[in-house]
Design an enzyme around this catalytic site. Sequence first.
Site, PDB file in Angstrom:
ATOM      1  N   HIS A  69      57.160  -2.099  52.925  1.00 23.14           N
ATOM      2  CA  HIS A  69      57.061  -1.898  54.380  1.00 23.14           C
ATOM      3  C   HIS A  69      55.981  -2.785  54.977  1.00 23.14           C
ATOM      4  CE1 HIS A  69      53.458   0.829  54.548  1.00 23.14           C
ATOM      5  NE2 HIS A  69      53.870   1.217  53.363  1.00 23.14           N
ATOM      6  N   ASP A  93      54.811  -2.198  58.348  1.00 18.91           N
ATOM      7  CA  ASP A  93      53.980  -1.498  59.333  1.00 18.91           C
ATOM      8  C   ASP A  93      52.737  -0.967  58.631  1.00 18.91           C
ATOM      9  OD1 ASP A  93      55.866   0.268  57.957  1.00 18.91           O
ATOM     10  OD2 ASP A  93      55.127   1.893  59.212  1.00 18.91           O
ATOM     11  N   ASP A 146      48.582  -1.642  51.146  1.00 21.07           N
ATOM     12  CA  ASP A 146      49.603  -0.722  51.660  1.00 21.07           C
ATOM     13  C   ASP A 146      50.190  -1.278  52.939  1.00 21.07           C
ATOM     14  OD1 ASP A 146      51.185   1.449  52.282  1.00 21.07           O
ATOM     15  OD2 ASP A 146      49.534   2.683  52.981  1.00 21.07           O
ATOM     16  N   GLU A 188      57.592   2.906  58.011  1.00 18.89           N
ATOM     17  CA  GLU A 188      57.360   3.778  56.861  1.00 18.89           C
ATOM     18  C   GLU A 188      56.251   4.777  57.160  1.00 18.89           C
ATOM     19  OE1 GLU A 188      56.016   5.424  53.133  1.00 18.89           O
ATOM     20  OE2 GLU A 188      54.788   4.246  54.495  1.00 18.89           O
ATOM     21  N   GLU A 189      55.250   4.354  57.906  1.00 27.37           N
ATOM     22  CA  GLU A 189      54.083   5.212  58.141  1.00 27.37           C
ATOM     23  C   GLU A 189      54.354   6.308  59.166  1.00 27.37           C
ATOM     24  OE1 GLU A 189      51.704   5.163  56.220  1.00 27.37           O
ATOM     25  OE2 GLU A 189      51.364   3.142  55.456  1.00 27.37           O
ATOM     26  N   ASP A 195      54.693   0.930  46.398  1.00 27.39           N
ATOM     27  CA  ASP A 195      53.964   1.542  47.506  1.00 27.39           C
ATOM     28  C   ASP A 195      53.255   2.824  47.088  1.00 27.39           C
ATOM     29  OD1 ASP A 195      53.107   1.769  50.136  1.00 27.39           O
ATOM     30  OD2 ASP A 195      54.897   2.842  50.777  1.00 27.39           O
ATOM     31  N   HIS A 203      44.953   3.395  53.732  1.00 29.84           N
ATOM     32  CA  HIS A 203      44.552   4.177  54.908  1.00 29.84           C
ATOM     33  C   HIS A 203      43.033   4.336  55.019  1.00 29.84           C
ATOM     34  CE1 HIS A 203      48.776   6.253  55.161  1.00 29.84           C
ATOM     35  NE2 HIS A 203      48.843   5.021  54.719  1.00 29.84           N
TER      36      HIS A 203
HETATM   37 ZN   LIG Z   1      52.677   2.488  52.156  1.00 28.25          ZN
END
Ligand SMILES: [Zn+2]
Length: 453
Positions: A80, A82, A111, A145-146, A169, A422
């Site tokens: 992903h 995003d 990520d 995805e997020e 991921d 994150h």
């Molecule tokens: Zn991810």
Amino acid sequence: MMIIGNRDELIQATQEIVRIASVKDASAGEGKPFGEGIARALEYALAKGRELGFKTENFSGYAGHIEFGEGPETLGVLCHLDVVPAGEGWSMDPFGGEIIDGKLYGRGTIDDKGPAMAVLYGLAALKDSGWQPRRRIRIILGCDEESGWDCMHHYLPIAGKPEIGFTPDAEFPVISSEKGILMVELSGALQCPKGIELVDIQGGNRPNMVPDRCRVKLRGIEDEGLLVKTATKIGAKMDLERDESGITMVFKGVSAHGSMPETGVNAISYALAMLHHLGFEQGIINFLYEHIGFSHDGRGLNIEVKDAFGPLTANTGVISLEDNRVKVLVDIRYPVSFTQEQILDRLTAGLSADVTLLSHGGKGPLHVDGDSQLIQILQRVYEKHTGEEAKLISIGGGTYARALDNAVAFGPVFPGQTELAHQPDEYISVSHLVKLAEIYGEAIAKLGRPGRD
Ligand SMILES: [Zn+2]
């Protein structure tokens, strides 16, 4: 051993795509359903794919794929582009893509843009070596995805589900099972003790995060010393703010992913404990304190279950007050041997009469058999490149693997590495990035042309 010949291009492409702030935003019109930044990141990745000699397709900005070869079946590698917002606490530019001491910094480096670029350059190295697949290879680039996975909801019905796949991921070695996810919304009437008014309670932003802030506004309490003393007694980190309309207590916790509530400190739990000590012994506040409190195994909610892959976890992610009713969002991750119905039945049986289950939703658990071709191949690839045993693991997080029927998460974080997804100062080391290209390139080689070692 495959050699990544275009190592420098891989690093540069990762830097460049990290510099595109692909944070979800309001639609920017046709082909940009998640905003300008995400649309640009997708276009960038697809253009790189074409530059490297692959076919590409953009699915109206929801997702795209980079394709190589033909075959009766498709191997999908689900990445992903995003990213979550940068958040606070960075010492580097979160969208700078700078390399310092061998570490490439930026939101999305681990990520999941770094791994996405590693997959692309791993595949390019394979193609350049003259390798031909027997399965069609698709690097699928999701753009939501997020958040709500609207990317996959749009893409899969049009492009079709790959028969086999993996997603870079999560973690290595191989994640063969992911717990079921159940989000529930509970609500109940607020009842205050005599003389005290709970004017407001607001904590957390998303159910899948351990809340690091909870604000509680009270009227009717003059004694700030009592609040401070109680906070000390219950071990809470708390600030006080006062204005003409009352006192606000700001409880502080430590944020963490909602699938691992035991690794964070839940600010809502402290707010509930404070209210309990102040005499809130009825209604929803009392229920939440008594039945959730500081626990994260679902014990007070009648859902404390576990299996060989681990225990259920429950994270109280959001609390709010509206129209004299308190509402909480709880993110429950249940082990693979249970169904959502079983968990819901147990939960509703455990609620008191004055607490309502307002809504629920979620994703079922995922489990891929250890004897399957997919897992066997990924285990062999991992062991060859690391010299370590490729143990099968179970996680509470939900990856794209769940979008397919036969897919698992494979990397990119190695055992023992700190989880930086994150977090502030997210980075991927350059050597890690290159290693990923080698591992993913080989995984594609083995899965894309099964039967020969
Ligand atoms: Zn991810």
